[in-house]
Every structure is written in C-alpha cells, then in structure tokens.
Design a protein around this motif. Structure first.
Motif, PDB file in Angstrom:
ATOM      1  N   LEU A 158       0.732  -1.476  -0.144  1.00  0.00           N
ATOM      2  CA  LEU A 158      -0.124   0.089   0.088  1.00  0.00           C
ATOM      3  C   LEU A 158       1.320   1.200   0.125  1.00  0.00           C
ATOM      4  CD1 LEU A 158      -2.597   0.915   0.477  1.00  0.00           C
ATOM      5  CD2 LEU A 158      -2.290   1.298   2.717  1.00  0.00           C
ATOM      6  N   PHE A 159       0.242   2.120  -1.019  1.00  0.00           N
ATOM      7  CA  PHE A 159       1.381   3.735  -0.533  1.00  0.00           C
ATOM      8  C   PHE A 159       0.120   4.474  -0.708  1.00  0.00           C
ATOM      9  CE2 PHE A 159       2.281   7.310  -2.835  1.00  0.00           C
ATOM     10  CZ  PHE A 159       4.092   7.245  -2.963  1.00  0.00           C
ATOM     11  N   ILE A 160       0.607   6.035  -0.130  1.00  0.00           N
ATOM     12  CA  ILE A 160       0.112   6.942   0.801  1.00  0.00           C
ATOM     13  C   ILE A 160       1.163   8.024  -0.132  1.00  0.00           C
ATOM     14  CG2 ILE A 160      -0.858   8.060   2.431  1.00  0.00           C
ATOM     15  CD1 ILE A 160      -1.254   5.399   4.062  1.00  0.00           C
ATOM     16  N   PRO A 161       0.545   8.886  -0.466  1.00  0.00           N
ATOM     17  CA  PRO A 161       1.159  10.401  -0.936  1.00  0.00           C
ATOM     18  C   PRO A 161       1.067  11.387   0.131  1.00  0.00           C
ATOM     19  CG  PRO A 161      -0.210   9.692  -2.618  1.00  0.00           C
ATOM     20  CD  PRO A 161      -0.418   8.513  -1.360  1.00  0.00           C
ATOM     21  N   GLY A 162       2.014  11.892   0.825  1.00  0.00           N
ATOM     22  CA  GLY A 162       1.398  13.247   1.662  1.00  0.00           C
ATOM     23  C   GLY A 162       2.904  14.080   0.844  1.00  0.00           C
ATOM     24  N   GLU A 163       2.151  15.308   1.140  1.00  0.00           N
ATOM     25  CA  GLU A 163       2.844  16.948   0.797  1.00  0.00           C
ATOM     26  C   GLU A 163       2.916  17.347   2.580  1.00  0.00           C
ATOM     27  OE1 GLU A 163       0.810  19.410   1.348  1.00  0.00           O
ATOM     28  OE2 GLU A 163      -0.864  18.235   1.904  1.00  0.00           O
ATOM     29  N   MET A 164       3.993  18.631   2.062  1.00  0.00           N
ATOM     30  CA  MET A 164       4.482  19.880   2.768  1.00  0.00           C
ATOM     31  C   MET A 164       4.743  20.500   2.021  1.00  0.00           C
ATOM     32  SD  MET A 164       4.210  20.603   5.684  1.00  0.00           S
ATOM     33  CE  MET A 164       4.312  22.795   5.633  1.00  0.00           C
ATOM     34  N   GLY A 165       4.246  21.858   2.200  1.00  0.00           N
ATOM     35  CA  GLY A 165       4.673  23.048   1.397  1.00  0.00           C
ATOM     36  C   GLY A 165       4.342  24.550   1.294  1.00  0.00           C
ATOM     37  N   ILE A 166       4.596  25.288   1.981  1.00  0.00           N
ATOM     38  CA  ILE A 166       3.891  26.273   2.748  1.00  0.00           C
ATOM     39  C   ILE A 166       3.070  27.541   1.338  1.00  0.00           C
ATOM     40  CG2 ILE A 166       3.757  28.312   3.195  1.00  0.00           C
ATOM     41  CD1 ILE A 166       3.876  26.405   5.301  1.00  0.00           C
ATOM     42  N   ALA A 167       2.270  27.524   0.798  1.00  0.00           N
ATOM     43  CA  ALA A 167       1.236  27.982   0.070  1.00  0.00           C
ATOM     44  C   ALA A 167       1.142  27.157  -1.632  1.00  0.00           C
ATOM     45  CB  ALA A 167       2.198  28.745  -0.540  1.00  0.00           C
ATOM     46  N   ASN A 168       1.308  26.083  -0.760  1.00  0.00           N
ATOM     47  CA  ASN A 168       1.401  24.660  -2.105  1.00  0.00           C
ATOM     48  C   ASN A 168      -0.338  24.368  -2.191  1.00  0.00           C
ATOM     49  OD1 ASN A 168       0.047  23.021   0.273  1.00  0.00           O
ATOM     50  ND2 ASN A 168       1.878  21.669  -0.112  1.00  0.00           N
ATOM     51  N   SER A 169      -1.202  25.341  -1.612  1.00  0.00           N
ATOM     52  CA  SER A 169      -3.131  25.394  -1.598  1.00  0.00           C
ATOM     53  C   SER A 169      -3.364  25.298  -3.212  1.00  0.00           C
ATOM     54  CB  SER A 169      -3.727  25.100  -0.568  1.00  0.00           C
ATOM     55  OG  SER A 169      -3.680  26.501   0.302  1.00  0.00           O
ATOM     56  N   THR A 170      -2.353  26.983  -2.850  1.00  0.00           N
ATOM     57  CA  THR A 170      -2.598  27.824  -4.210  1.00  0.00           C
ATOM     58  C   THR A 170      -2.238  27.320  -5.460  1.00  0.00           C
ATOM     59  OG1 THR A 170      -2.060  29.856  -2.761  1.00  0.00           O
ATOM     60  CG2 THR A 170      -1.942  29.596  -5.124  1.00  0.00           C
TER      61      THR A 170
END
Length: 338
Positions: A158-170
């Motif tokens: 099973l693979f789950i991708p995640g993210e971290m990045g200020i302003a990345n919802s833009t």
C-alpha cells in the motif's frame, strides 16, 4: 525494478499504457466474500475495499505487510504574494519535525503500522511564481516526477502520498481549475486558515496564473510543470509509478488529490488503483472528489495535509483486510448458508 521517466514523452506514454487490475484475484476475493459467515453485503464498503486491494495486489487474501507513506516537501515562489498564513521557512522546519518524529503524521503512521519516508525537494530553491512564469522547467519537472517514482520500492502492499509546502494550496487550486474548469472562486479555500486580504491575494494569484498558463497547459506534464510545484509533481510521479507496479494507493486531502487532477482529466483510468482516504474540510476537496468519482472512506473535518487523513483511513483498510482474511466460511464454521 525501479521506475523512472527519462523524458516528458516517456511519462505521457506511461499514462497511455496503464496496467489493469488482476481480474482473477478480484473474482477469487469476491467468491471468498460470498462464503464468509455474514449476510451478503453486510460489511458494506469493507467488502469493497478488500476486493479492491485483492485485485491490485493480485492475491485472493490481500495483506499489508509493508505499507509506506511518503511525504514530499517543496517551496513555492507564489508564497511571496502573501497567500499563506505562514512563511516559507516553515516548510523546512516541519521537515525537521518529521525527521525528529514530532509531527502528527509520525504519530499516525505509527498507529497505522506504516513506514514513513520524508522527501525534501530543493527547499532552498522555490519554484518560480506561477503568476509570472511556469513553476518548473522541463528538467526540474522530470526530476520531481522521478523523485516521486523513486518512493515506489519493491515489496510495497500500500502506498500513501503526502505533502508539505507552504502556499501549496494555491497551485493545487490552479491545477484543479486547469483540469476541470472554473476559476479561483470554484477551487480556492482557506488552506491554513487565511481570510480577508490574504484570501483575496490567493484568489488573485490563482486567476492570474490561469490566465497566463491555461492555453499552454495542453497535457498533464505541461499542466503540472506550469501550475504545480515539486511536491505536487512528485506525487503525480509516485502515483503513476505505483500503478506500473500495481501497488494500491490511498489518497490524502485536497492538495495530494489535486496533484493527480491533471492526470485524471486526460486519463481517468489513473484512478482505478486509488482510494480516497478522507474528505478534508478544505471546500475544494469535496468538489474535486465528486469530479473524480471517488467516495472518501472518512470525513473527519481534517485539513492538516502531511498524509494525515489517509493514515487514519489506512486503519479502515486494515480492518477490511482483517475481516476478509480472518473470518470463517460457512463450511468452516458449520453455519447454514442462506
């Protein structure tokens, strides 16, 4: 065998030859479900999840011996427009927190029995401001795709991708609008909790970016490199690589799902090996899931990112597989079959 994309054409070619699930394993899992000591359909979506995972793992009784979360981190030039409640320096600070084991995703990954890897992507080199220029050039976009693909290692269940990045919802909102239509009003939300002038700046940035790039965003690669960011492109690369390796994917919230919006707009079959872990509180996520035809496993009003919602949902997947594998059949239990 590792999967890599030498050129943008190779990436697009991979989208044209996506492998299918194992129908024999699916049929065997369905047959097993029909013999378990319960009324047909009485475990609801747990039955569907077990059959789904069986089909992609290629075995009648699937399991998660090795599940992996990969959190990709990147910085964004558009942050300079004041579209986030936090400064870009927080991205690297949170990566350090992940590495130290102190973030929500660390605790949730442990609770779900999943390994966690963190992949910082040139944090000292933000993307270009999408209002003024493409976020990435072709070489940078390929590097991000391949950083994502490299997270798919042999033996994953099973693979789950995640993210971290200020302003990345833009850029995530811009990708959704480019993929499925609409403008900032349709896709922009509060993200980290912004309102007032900050939210207005976010709306303006998305609309300006769409005006600049929409005509040239003519395929998934161009869409991602022009409007995305390193961590978003990496998620897209990871999801395609997971498909090539027939590893089922559990998607997280708005940003992680937006990373594959461009893929899904051109190749809807990319979603066949994906489950939506949860529906986040970010308004655009519900709309995006609806456009993708994905029904989330959970809706807990989470909006953290980091793969946190999908990590919680992974425990539902484990429950589905436990029931599928551990229950007795009618014959084994000596129970009359209706």
């Amino acid at each position: 065998m590792s999967i890599a994309f030498a050129t943008s054409a190779a990436f697009l070619d991979a989208l044209d030859r996506l492998p299918s699930a194992d129908t024999a394993a699916r049929d065997a899992a369905l047959a097993r479900q029909a013999q378990l000591t319960k009324p047909a359909g009485s475990l609801g979506r747990l039955e569907e999840i077990a059959v789904f995972v069986a089909a992609w793992q290629g075995r009648e009784r699937p399991r998660i011996d090795r599940g992996r979360i990969a959190v990709f981190a990147g910085n964004h030039g558009v942050a300079a427009r004041g579209v986030s409640a936090f400064p870009p320096a927080v991205t690297a600070q949170m990566v350090a927190n992940f590495d130290a084991g102190g973030a929500a995703i660390n605790a949730l990954a442990r609770a779900a029995g999943l390994e966690l890897t963190v992949v910082p992507l040139d944090l000292d080199r933000p993307t270009r401001d999408i209002v003024d220029a493409p976020a990435l050039n072709e070489a940078e976009a390929l590097a991000a795709l391949n950083a994502g693909a490299a997270a798919i290692i042999p033996g994953l269940d099973l693979f789950i991708p995640g993210e971290m990045g200020i302003a990345n919802s833009t850029p995530a909102a811009a990708l959704c609008a480019a993929a499925f239509g609409g403008d900032a009003r349709d896709w922009v939300g509060p993200g980290t909790g912004v309102a007032g002038d900050t939210l207005a700046a976010k709306h303006a940035a998305v609309d300006a970016a769409l005006a600049r790039h929409r005509a040239d965003a003519t395929d998934p690669f161009q869409m991602l490199r022009r409007l995305g960011g390193r961590e978003l492109v990496a998620i897209a690369g990871a999801v395609v690589a997971a498909r090539m390796a027939r590893v089922p994917v559990l998607l997280d919230g708005f940003i992680a799902t937006a990373a594959i919006a461009a893929l899904a707009a051109y190749h809807p079959a990319i979603l066949d090996h994906c489950l939506a872990g949860h529906r986040s509180a970010e308004p655009g996520h519900a709309r995006l899931l609806d456009r993708l035809g994905l029904a989330p496993l959970l809706a807990l009003d989470m909006r953290l990112g980091e793969a946190s919602g999908a990590a919680v949902a992974a425990q539902v997947v484990r429950a589905a597989l436990a029931a599928h594998d551990g229950m007795a059949t009618f014959a084994e239990a000596g129970v009359a079959d209706a």
